[in-house]
Scaffold this motif. Sequence first.
Motif, PDB file in Angstrom:
ATOM      1  N   TYR A 193     -11.699  10.951  -2.749  1.00  0.00           N
ATOM      2  CA  TYR A 193     -11.444  10.504  -4.118  1.00  0.00           C
ATOM      3  C   TYR A 193     -12.139  11.396  -5.144  1.00  0.00           C
ATOM      4  O   TYR A 193     -12.196  11.046  -6.330  1.00  0.00           O
ATOM      5  CB  TYR A 193     -11.908   9.057  -4.290  1.00  0.00           C
ATOM      6  CG  TYR A 193     -11.079   8.065  -3.512  1.00  0.00           C
ATOM      7  CD1 TYR A 193      -9.888   7.558  -4.032  1.00  0.00           C
ATOM      8  CD2 TYR A 193     -11.481   7.635  -2.249  1.00  0.00           C
ATOM      9  CE1 TYR A 193      -9.126   6.651  -3.318  1.00  0.00           C
ATOM     10  CE2 TYR A 193     -10.717   6.724  -1.528  1.00  0.00           C
ATOM     11  CZ  TYR A 193      -9.544   6.248  -2.067  1.00  0.00           C
ATOM     12  OH  TYR A 193      -8.781   5.362  -1.352  1.00  0.00           O
ATOM     13  N   SER A 196       2.643   6.171  -5.803  1.00  0.00           N
ATOM     14  CA  SER A 196       1.837   5.851  -4.623  1.00  0.00           C
ATOM     15  C   SER A 196       0.420   6.413  -4.723  1.00  0.00           C
ATOM     16  O   SER A 196      -0.543   5.770  -4.279  1.00  0.00           O
ATOM     17  CB  SER A 196       2.512   6.364  -3.349  1.00  0.00           C
ATOM     18  OG  SER A 196       2.679   7.767  -3.397  1.00  0.00           O
ATOM     19  N   ASN A 197       0.231   7.595  -5.299  1.00  0.00           N
ATOM     20  CA  ASN A 197      -1.118   8.161  -5.427  1.00  0.00           C
ATOM     21  C   ASN A 197      -1.978   7.340  -6.379  1.00  0.00           C
ATOM     22  O   ASN A 197      -3.167   7.102  -6.118  1.00  0.00           O
ATOM     23  CB  ASN A 197      -1.045   9.615  -5.903  1.00  0.00           C
ATOM     24  CG  ASN A 197      -0.523  10.551  -4.822  1.00  0.00           C
ATOM     25  OD1 ASN A 197      -0.665  10.269  -3.635  1.00  0.00           O
ATOM     26  ND2 ASN A 197       0.091  11.654  -5.238  1.00  0.00           N
ATOM     27  N   THR A 203       0.819  -1.219   0.000  1.00  0.00           N
ATOM     28  CA  THR A 203       0.000   0.000   0.000  1.00  0.00           C
ATOM     29  C   THR A 203       0.850   1.265   0.000  1.00  0.00           C
ATOM     30  O   THR A 203       0.323   2.361   0.145  1.00  0.00           O
ATOM     31  CB  THR A 203      -0.934   0.008   1.219  1.00  0.00           C
ATOM     32  OG1 THR A 203      -0.160  -0.089   2.413  1.00  0.00           O
ATOM     33  CG2 THR A 203      -1.911  -1.152   1.164  1.00  0.00           C
ATOM     34  N   SER A 204       2.170   1.114  -0.141  1.00  0.00           N
ATOM     35  CA  SER A 204       3.150   2.216  -0.191  1.00  0.00           C
ATOM     36  C   SER A 204       3.310   2.938   1.138  1.00  0.00           C
ATOM     37  O   SER A 204       3.904   4.016   1.199  1.00  0.00           O
ATOM     38  CB  SER A 204       2.809   3.229  -1.306  1.00  0.00           C
ATOM     39  OG  SER A 204       1.733   4.076  -0.946  1.00  0.00           O
ATOM     40  N   GLU A 205       2.817   2.354   2.225  1.00  0.00           N
ATOM     41  CA  GLU A 205       3.003   2.965   3.540  1.00  0.00           C
ATOM     42  C   GLU A 205       4.423   2.740   4.054  1.00  0.00           C
ATOM     43  O   GLU A 205       4.922   3.526   4.858  1.00  0.00           O
ATOM     44  CB  GLU A 205       1.993   2.382   4.538  1.00  0.00           C
ATOM     45  CG  GLU A 205       0.532   2.605   4.165  1.00  0.00           C
ATOM     46  CD  GLU A 205       0.170   4.065   4.063  1.00  0.00           C
ATOM     47  OE1 GLU A 205       0.637   4.859   4.915  1.00  0.00           O
ATOM     48  OE2 GLU A 205      -0.566   4.429   3.122  1.00  0.00           O
ATOM     49  N   ARG A 260     -15.276   9.643   3.039  1.00  0.00           N
ATOM     50  CA  ARG A 260     -14.313   8.816   2.319  1.00  0.00           C
ATOM     51  C   ARG A 260     -14.406   9.052   0.817  1.00  0.00           C
ATOM     52  O   ARG A 260     -13.383   9.180   0.129  1.00  0.00           O
ATOM     53  CB  ARG A 260     -14.561   7.342   2.630  1.00  0.00           C
ATOM     54  CG  ARG A 260     -13.573   6.399   1.966  1.00  0.00           C
ATOM     55  CD  ARG A 260     -12.186   6.580   2.528  1.00  0.00           C
ATOM     56  NE  ARG A 260     -11.237   5.656   1.928  1.00  0.00           N
ATOM     57  CZ  ARG A 260      -9.967   5.565   2.276  1.00  0.00           C
ATOM     58  NH1 ARG A 260      -9.495   6.363   3.218  1.00  0.00           N
ATOM     59  NH2 ARG A 260      -9.167   4.696   1.698  1.00  0.00           N
ATOM     60  N   LYS A 285      -3.098   4.115  -4.693  1.00  0.00           N
ATOM     61  CA  LYS A 285      -4.200   4.295  -3.747  1.00  0.00           C
ATOM     62  C   LYS A 285      -5.555   4.330  -4.452  1.00  0.00           C
ATOM     63  O   LYS A 285      -6.585   4.048  -3.837  1.00  0.00           O
ATOM     64  CB  LYS A 285      -3.981   5.560  -2.924  1.00  0.00           C
ATOM     65  CG  LYS A 285      -2.894   5.397  -1.859  1.00  0.00           C
ATOM     66  CD  LYS A 285      -2.668   6.671  -1.082  1.00  0.00           C
ATOM     67  CE  LYS A 285      -1.770   6.437   0.123  1.00  0.00           C
ATOM     68  NZ  LYS A 285      -0.432   5.958  -0.221  1.00  0.00           N
ATOM     69  N   GLU A 286      -5.572   4.689  -5.729  1.00  0.00           N
ATOM     70  CA  GLU A 286      -6.815   4.648  -6.499  1.00  0.00           C
ATOM     71  C   GLU A 286      -7.155   3.224  -6.928  1.00  0.00           C
ATOM     72  O   GLU A 286      -8.318   2.885  -7.141  1.00  0.00           O
ATOM     73  CB  GLU A 286      -6.692   5.546  -7.732  1.00  0.00           C
ATOM     74  CG  GLU A 286      -6.571   7.032  -7.395  1.00  0.00           C
ATOM     75  CD  GLU A 286      -6.405   7.882  -8.642  1.00  0.00           C
ATOM     76  OE1 GLU A 286      -6.491   7.325  -9.767  1.00  0.00           O
ATOM     77  OE2 GLU A 286      -6.193   9.099  -8.509  1.00  0.00           O
ATOM     78  N   PRO A 328     -12.205   0.146  -6.486  1.00  0.00           N
ATOM     79  CA  PRO A 328     -10.815  -0.295  -6.680  1.00  0.00           C
ATOM     80  C   PRO A 328     -10.759  -1.602  -7.451  1.00  0.00           C
ATOM     81  O   PRO A 328     -11.739  -2.351  -7.526  1.00  0.00           O
ATOM     82  CB  PRO A 328     -10.317  -0.485  -5.247  1.00  0.00           C
ATOM     83  CG  PRO A 328     -11.546  -0.867  -4.484  1.00  0.00           C
ATOM     84  CD  PRO A 328     -12.653  -0.049  -5.099  1.00  0.00           C
TER      85      PRO A 328
END
Length: 306
Positions: free
Chosen positions: A102, A69-70, A48-50, A98, A73-74, A151
């Motif tokens: 987006y 990373s952005n 999740t790129s965390e 939430r 997240k999509e 997603p």
Amino acid sequence: MIEVKHLSKLYGKIKAVNDISFTVKKGQLFAFLGVNGAGKSTTISMLTSELTPTSGIALIDGVNVQDESNLIKEKIGVVFQDTALDQELTAYENLKCRAALYGITGKAFKGRFEELVEIFEMHEFMNRPLRHLSGGQRRRIDIARALIHRPQVLILDEPTTGLDPGTRKMIWSIIERLRQEEELTVFLTTHYMEEANDASYVVIIDQGHIVAKGTPRELKNRYGQDTLYLYGVNKEDIRSFHMPYHKIDHGYAIMLNNTKEATKLILTYPQFFTDYEIIKGDMDSVFLNVTGKKGNEHEDNVDLNA
């Protein structure tokens, strides 16, 4: 849909994840199994790129997680074991907030909101504060929140922990429907081995290493232990088999390495086989044999080897 190549994460000398590689195909239910501390959460954080990997790469739909990373997240929705919802807001307000992250507002939000409410059967509690809802109701909202932006990949980290069997069954019915109808790829971590039994593919991680992988059927054939239950016989009959056994109600349980052993016993001692059953090794026995640890740490289990 997901490709992990030689992924590692080190904390000083501690190797939380140590050179793991696997792929997840589009539309699969992929089960990633391991006890607490095995490296599951660290892997998810890198997907999740965390977290930034120490070495190796992770790709989602061909996109390098660390480079974009952005965009990643999509492409993903994540349901953590601990809820990410605001307990003071209503279910409706949580989903609206939430969606806004987006850029989903107005008619677009209304349409997606109504669709998810229908799918997850949430009509009756959408205007109640989260703190007044049951665990099963909050979990449905949690999953709806992760799906609000449509997603391609849904990551579920222990999604049904603490839920009653009826709610667990309902949630899995919905997820399976979405997987079939929308080709949603589901990446699952769980300690309920019966959930892993329905997976398209399973990877077991232990102490940062992948220790086994394959379809549930392949893993059960390779690592599971079959059991023969034989009724209406006495101890002397069973001893003649020269195999491990223990007493059960009205008979004996005999441990088998595979079903071929049962066939051999039936052909050799047909006089004893008037009432019997053979139970294939399940994912619990696979997990125990591969890692030496029980998978269902939070459930009561009968260990047939005891």
